[in-house]
Design a protein around this motif. Structure first.
Motif, mmCIF file in Angstrom:
data_model
loop_
_atom_site.group_PDB
_atom_site.id
_atom_site.type_symbol
_atom_site.label_atom_id
_atom_site.label_comp_id
_atom_site.label_asym_id
_atom_site.label_seq_id
_atom_site.Cartn_x
_atom_site.Cartn_y
_atom_site.Cartn_z
ATOM 1 N N SER A 243 0.810 -1.227 0.000
ATOM 2 C CA SER A 243 0.000 0.000 0.000
ATOM 3 C C SER A 243 0.842 1.275 0.000
ATOM 4 O O SER A 243 2.007 1.284 0.412
ATOM 5 N N ASN A 244 0.206 2.327 -0.412
ATOM 6 C CA ASN A 244 0.798 3.660 -0.339
ATOM 7 C C ASN A 244 1.102 4.020 1.113
ATOM 8 O O ASN A 244 2.144 4.608 1.411
ATOM 9 N N ASP A 245 0.226 3.648 2.031
ATOM 10 C CA ASP A 245 0.460 3.923 3.452
ATOM 11 C C ASP A 245 1.736 3.240 3.945
ATOM 12 O O ASP A 245 2.513 3.825 4.702
ATOM 13 N N ALA A 246 1.970 1.989 3.519
ATOM 14 C CA ALA A 246 3.191 1.283 3.914
ATOM 15 C C ALA A 246 4.429 1.979 3.351
ATOM 16 O O ALA A 246 5.451 2.088 4.025
ATOM 17 N N LEU A 247 4.334 2.473 2.125
ATOM 18 C CA LEU A 247 5.463 3.192 1.523
ATOM 19 C C LEU A 247 5.738 4.492 2.268
ATOM 20 O O LEU A 247 6.891 4.819 2.566
ATOM 21 N N LEU A 248 4.695 5.225 2.604
ATOM 22 C CA LEU A 248 4.873 6.475 3.346
ATOM 23 C C LEU A 248 5.495 6.220 4.713
ATOM 24 O O LEU A 248 6.361 6.972 5.161
ATOM 25 N N GLU A 249 5.073 5.146 5.367
ATOM 26 C CA GLU A 249 5.651 4.797 6.666
ATOM 27 C C GLU A 249 7.118 4.395 6.512
ATOM 28 O O GLU A 249 7.975 4.797 7.302
ATOM 29 N N LEU A 250 7.425 3.629 5.487
ATOM 30 C CA LEU A 250 8.797 3.199 5.228
ATOM 31 C C LEU A 250 9.717 4.389 4.980
ATOM 32 O O LEU A 250 10.835 4.442 5.485
ATOM 33 N N CYS A 251 9.234 5.358 4.227
ATOM 34 C CA CYS A 251 10.049 6.521 3.857
ATOM 35 C C CYS A 251 10.158 7.555 4.964
ATOM 36 O O CYS A 251 11.109 8.328 4.989
ATOM 37 N N GLY A 252 9.186 7.612 5.829
ATOM 38 C CA GLY A 252 9.190 8.644 6.855
ATOM 39 C C GLY A 252 8.677 9.964 6.300
ATOM 40 O O GLY A 252 8.373 10.084 5.114
ATOM 41 N N LEU B 195 8.833 11.790 -1.484
ATOM 42 C CA LEU B 195 7.988 12.756 -0.782
ATOM 43 C C LEU B 195 6.554 12.587 -1.293
ATOM 44 O O LEU B 195 5.976 13.481 -1.888
ATOM 45 N N GLY B 196 6.011 11.391 -1.076
ATOM 46 C CA GLY B 196 4.726 11.012 -1.648
ATOM 47 C C GLY B 196 3.530 11.728 -1.052
ATOM 48 O O GLY B 196 3.617 12.445 -0.060
ATOM 49 N N PHE B 197 2.405 11.491 -1.689
ATOM 50 C CA PHE B 197 1.120 12.047 -1.279
ATOM 51 C C PHE B 197 0.424 11.113 -0.299
ATOM 52 O O PHE B 197 0.582 9.905 -0.366
ATOM 53 N N HIS B 198 -0.386 11.676 0.551
ATOM 54 C CA HIS B 198 -1.293 10.897 1.394
ATOM 55 C C HIS B 198 -2.619 10.786 0.642
ATOM 56 O O HIS B 198 -3.654 11.290 1.076
ATOM 57 N N LEU B 199 -2.554 10.168 -0.527
ATOM 58 C CA LEU B 199 -3.727 10.010 -1.388
ATOM 59 C C LEU B 199 -3.582 8.698 -2.133
ATOM 60 O O LEU B 199 -2.691 8.549 -2.974
ATOM 61 N N GLY B 200 -4.433 7.736 -1.795
ATOM 62 C CA GLY B 200 -4.365 6.426 -2.422
ATOM 63 C C GLY B 200 -5.109 6.371 -3.742
ATOM 64 O O GLY B 200 -5.907 7.254 -4.081
ATOM 65 N N SER B 201 -4.846 5.312 -4.476
ATOM 66 C CA SER B 201 -5.462 5.122 -5.795
ATOM 67 C C SER B 201 -6.980 5.043 -5.730
ATOM 68 O O SER B 201 -7.670 5.644 -6.559
ATOM 69 N N VAL B 202 -7.496 4.312 -4.759
ATOM 70 C CA VAL B 202 -8.949 4.141 -4.668
ATOM 71 C C VAL B 202 -9.627 5.489 -4.457
ATOM 72 O O VAL B 202 -10.620 5.808 -5.120
ATOM 73 N N GLU B 203 -9.078 6.293 -3.553
ATOM 74 C CA GLU B 203 -9.675 7.606 -3.294
ATOM 75 C C GLU B 203 -9.616 8.496 -4.528
ATOM 76 O O GLU B 203 -10.591 9.145 -4.888
ATOM 77 N N LEU B 204 -8.464 8.520 -5.200
ATOM 78 C CA LEU B 204 -8.329 9.343 -6.405
ATOM 79 C C LEU B 204 -9.282 8.871 -7.499
ATOM 80 O O LEU B 204 -9.994 9.681 -8.094
#
Length: 175
Positions: A120-129, A136-145
């Motif tokens: 998930s995008n959330d897992a990537l954001l957590e991994l990157c900090g 420097l990703g977005f807090h916006l997932g594919s389903v929501e978009l």
């Protein structure tokens, strides 16, 4: 009142094949992970994607090149040069990570009818900090978009059995 999807048309959005089995999805996701591993050996970002046709045949593969040429967006652009929009509607894009907003939008415009991701995008954001210059990703997932669009693009992911390993393998790049 706005509507989130349009009816299928025989021209742009023909009927898609049924959802692939979980085993089939895992097989294609593992192929995407192999593309990601290859990308890392070439010093590229840890992202890989494949396009699978309606008969479960692998049509195209791609890896990330740089911060604006992501695996998914580059693959979607390449797909449009080789296949018709109605054909792409019946295809599935498999990717290691949930596509970012740029990639999701490119997949949308390429008319690819299904997206399947391992992590998930959330897992990537957590991994990157919060401030990793590598992502420097977005807090916006594919389903929501995609819920804001007019196409019924199917989304499947993440896969718990793959997500932890994907994070572990990607961690060295982002640390």
């Amino acid at each position: 009142m706005a509507t989130n999807s349009i009816k299928y048309t025989s021209e742009l959005m023909p009927m898609r094949p049924s959802t692939p089995s979980r085993d089939e999805m895992l097989k294609h996701l593992n192929h995407s992970i192999a593309i990601q591993k290859r990308a890392v050996t070439f010093g590229k970002r840890p992202f890989g994607a494949i396009l699978v046709g309606p008969e479960s045949e692998v049509l195209l593969t791609h890896q990330s090149i740089d911060v604006v040429n992501h695996a998914e967006a580059s693959l979607a652009r390449l797909a449009v040069t080789h296949y018709s929009l109605p054909f792409l509607w019946k295809c599935t894009l498999y990717t290691v990570w949930e596509p970012c907003p740029m990639c999701t939008s490119t997949i949308y415009w390429a008319n690819i009818g299904r997206i399947v991701w391992a992590a998930s995008n959330d897992a990537l954001l957590e991994l990157c900090g919060p401030s990793n210059p590598q992502n420097l990703g977005f807090h916006l997932g594919s389903v929501e978009l995609l819920s804001r669009g007019k196409k019924d693009i199917k989304c499947v992911g993440p896969f718990e059995e793959l997500e932890k390993d994907v994070c572990k393998e990607s961690q060295p790049y982002f640390s």
